[in-house]
Write a protein that holds these residues in place. Structure first.
Motif, PDB file in Angstrom:
ATOM      1  N   UNK A  89      -6.335  -2.530  -4.291  1.00 55.39           N
ATOM      2  CA  UNK A  89      -7.122  -2.224  -3.181  1.00 55.39           C
ATOM      3  C   UNK A  89      -6.703  -2.507  -1.747  1.00 55.39           C
ATOM      4  N   UNK A  90      -7.267  -2.037  -0.740  1.00 57.48           N
ATOM      5  CA  UNK A  90      -6.772  -2.292   0.482  1.00 57.48           C
ATOM      6  C   UNK A  90      -6.860  -4.027   0.856  1.00 57.48           C
ATOM      7  N   UNK A  91      -5.925  -4.217   1.544  1.00 58.92           N
ATOM      8  CA  UNK A  91      -5.422  -5.735   1.849  1.00 58.92           C
ATOM      9  C   UNK A  91      -6.056  -6.357   3.063  1.00 58.92           C
ATOM     10  N   UNK A  92      -7.263  -5.925   3.639  1.00 59.93           N
ATOM     11  CA  UNK A  92      -7.661  -6.380   4.703  1.00 59.93           C
ATOM     12  C   UNK A  92      -8.061  -7.725   4.651  1.00 59.93           C
ATOM     13  N   UNK A  93      -7.662  -8.493   5.601  1.00 56.01           N
ATOM     14  CA  UNK A  93      -7.983  -9.878   6.037  1.00 56.01           C
ATOM     15  C   UNK A  93      -7.388 -10.686   4.768  1.00 56.01           C
ATOM     16  N   UNK A 111       9.816  -0.781  12.866  1.00 53.23           N
ATOM     17  CA  UNK A 111       8.725   0.089  12.971  1.00 53.23           C
ATOM     18  C   UNK A 111       8.179   0.668  11.753  1.00 53.23           C
ATOM     19  N   UNK A 112       9.093   0.951  10.787  1.00 53.07           N
ATOM     20  CA  UNK A 112       8.756   1.576   9.453  1.00 53.07           C
ATOM     21  C   UNK A 112       7.991   0.313   8.720  1.00 53.07           C
ATOM     22  N   UNK A 113       8.594  -1.022   8.815  1.00 49.10           N
ATOM     23  CA  UNK A 113       8.052  -2.018   8.109  1.00 49.10           C
ATOM     24  C   UNK A 113       6.689  -2.313   8.558  1.00 49.10           C
ATOM     25  N   UNK A 114       6.472  -2.016   9.857  1.00 45.30           N
ATOM     26  CA  UNK A 114       4.941  -2.346  10.397  1.00 45.30           C
ATOM     27  C   UNK A 114       4.152  -0.983   9.756  1.00 45.30           C
ATOM     28  N   UNK A 115       4.634   0.051   9.976  1.00 50.08           N
ATOM     29  CA  UNK A 115       3.804   1.035   9.339  1.00 50.08           C
ATOM     30  C   UNK A 115       3.618   1.031   7.844  1.00 50.08           C
ATOM     31  N   UNK A 116       4.476   0.550   7.255  1.00 53.32           N
ATOM     32  CA  UNK A 116       4.300   0.090   5.628  1.00 53.32           C
ATOM     33  C   UNK A 116       3.087  -0.965   5.394  1.00 53.32           C
ATOM     34  N   UNK A 117       3.227  -2.021   6.347  1.00 47.16           N
ATOM     35  CA  UNK A 117       2.344  -2.853   6.225  1.00 47.16           C
ATOM     36  C   UNK A 117       0.689  -2.538   6.409  1.00 47.16           C
ATOM     37  N   UNK A 118       0.900  -1.611   7.521  1.00 50.51           N
ATOM     38  CA  UNK A 118      -0.500  -0.985   7.847  1.00 50.51           C
ATOM     39  C   UNK A 118      -0.926  -0.091   6.604  1.00 50.51           C
ATOM     40  N   UNK A 119       0.010   0.753   6.153  1.00 54.55           N
ATOM     41  CA  UNK A 119      -0.592   1.670   5.151  1.00 54.55           C
ATOM     42  C   UNK A 119      -1.000   0.590   3.793  1.00 54.55           C
ATOM     43  N   UNK A 120      -0.330  -0.380   3.662  1.00 52.98           N
ATOM     44  CA  UNK A 120      -0.682  -1.254   2.475  1.00 52.98           C
ATOM     45  C   UNK A 120      -2.044  -1.939   2.735  1.00 52.98           C
ATOM     46  N   UNK A 121      -2.467  -2.008   3.798  1.00 53.17           N
ATOM     47  CA  UNK A 121      -3.578  -2.992   4.162  1.00 53.17           C
ATOM     48  C   UNK A 121      -4.602  -1.985   4.205  1.00 53.17           C
ATOM     49  N   UNK A 122      -4.330  -0.743   4.316  1.00 57.54           N
ATOM     50  CA  UNK A 122      -5.596   0.367   4.268  1.00 57.54           C
ATOM     51  C   UNK A 122      -5.717   0.975   2.843  1.00 57.54           C
ATOM     52  N   UNK A 123      -4.821   0.603   1.743  1.00 55.35           N
ATOM     53  CA  UNK A 123      -5.049   1.072   0.720  1.00 55.35           C
ATOM     54  C   UNK A 123      -4.525   2.420   0.302  1.00 55.35           C
ATOM     55  N   UNK A 124      -3.163   2.616   1.153  1.00 51.79           N
ATOM     56  CA  UNK A 124      -2.613   3.834   1.076  1.00 51.79           C
ATOM     57  C   UNK A 124      -1.663   3.805   0.195  1.00 51.79           C
ATOM     58  N   UNK A 125      -1.155   2.897  -0.754  1.00 49.55           N
ATOM     59  CA  UNK A 125      -0.202   2.803  -1.542  1.00 49.55           C
ATOM     60  C   UNK A 125      -0.736   3.091  -2.991  1.00 49.55           C
ATOM     61  N   UNK A 126      -0.153   4.080  -3.624  1.00 54.88           N
ATOM     62  CA  UNK A 126      -0.522   4.437  -4.905  1.00 54.88           C
ATOM     63  C   UNK A 126       0.017   3.532  -6.062  1.00 54.88           C
ATOM     64  N   UNK A 127      -0.008   3.794  -7.192  1.00 56.08           N
ATOM     65  CA  UNK A 127       0.541   3.007  -8.373  1.00 56.08           C
ATOM     66  C   UNK A 127       1.980   2.848  -8.106  1.00 56.08           C
TER      67      UNK A 127
END
Length: 121
Positions: free
Chosen positions: A15-19, A43-59
Motif C-alpha cells: 500500500x502507499x507508504x505515506x508517513x 532525480x530518478x531516485x526521487x521520482x521512485x520514492x514518490x511513486x512508492x509513497x503514492x502506492x504506484x509500484x505493483x507486484x
C-alpha cells in the motif's frame, strides 16, 4: 515447471507508504542505503520514492540477479522497472555458509529471517 520458474518469487504490491519509512529492519535500511549510494540518477531516485509513497509500484518479482516491478506514472502510464544484482558464485556462497555456521546464533537469526551484520560484511 522450469528451474528458472522455481527460483522466482512474486510479492504483492504494498500500500502507499505515506508517513512511514520504506524499511523497518536494519538490513532493509542497509539495502536502501546501498541502492541510494549506487544510484546513477538522483532525480530518478526521487521520482521512485514518490511513486512508492503514492502506492504506484505493483507486484514485485524477485529472481536470481533481478528484481522487477511495474510502476505507474501519475498519468496511468505503466513502465517496467528492473534492479540488476550480481549473483554470488559457488565459492562466495560456500564462504557465506562457512561464516554462518561458525556462530550458532547466525543460524537462529537466519531462521528468524534476520541477517546478522557480520554476514552482511
Amino acid at each position: 515447471m522450469s528451474g528458472r520458474d522455481e527460483k522466482e518469487r512474486t510479492f504483492a504490491a504494498l500500500p502507499p507508504a505515506r508517513g512511514r519509512g520504506f524499511a523497518l529492519t536494519w538490513w532493509g535500511r542497509a539495502w536502501l542505503k546501498a541502492l541510494e549510494d549506487t544510484a546513477l540518477d538522483g532525480e530518478q531516485l526521487k521520482k521512485g520514492r514518490r511513486q512508492a509513497r503514492e502506492g504506484a509500484v505493483g507486484a514485485v518479482s524477485v529472481r536470481p540477479g533481478r528484481i522487477t516491478a511495474v510502476v505507474r506514472d501519475r498519468d496511468g502510464t505503466a513502465q517496467r522497472s528492473d534492479v540488476l544484482l550480481q549473483e554470488l558464485s559457488e565459492e562466495e556462497w560456500d564462504r557465506f555458509l562457512d561464516m554462518a555456521v561458525d556462530r550458532a546464533g547466525h543460524i537462529a537469526a537466519l531462521l528468524d529471517r534476520e541477517m546478522p551484520p557480520h554476514l552482511v560484511e
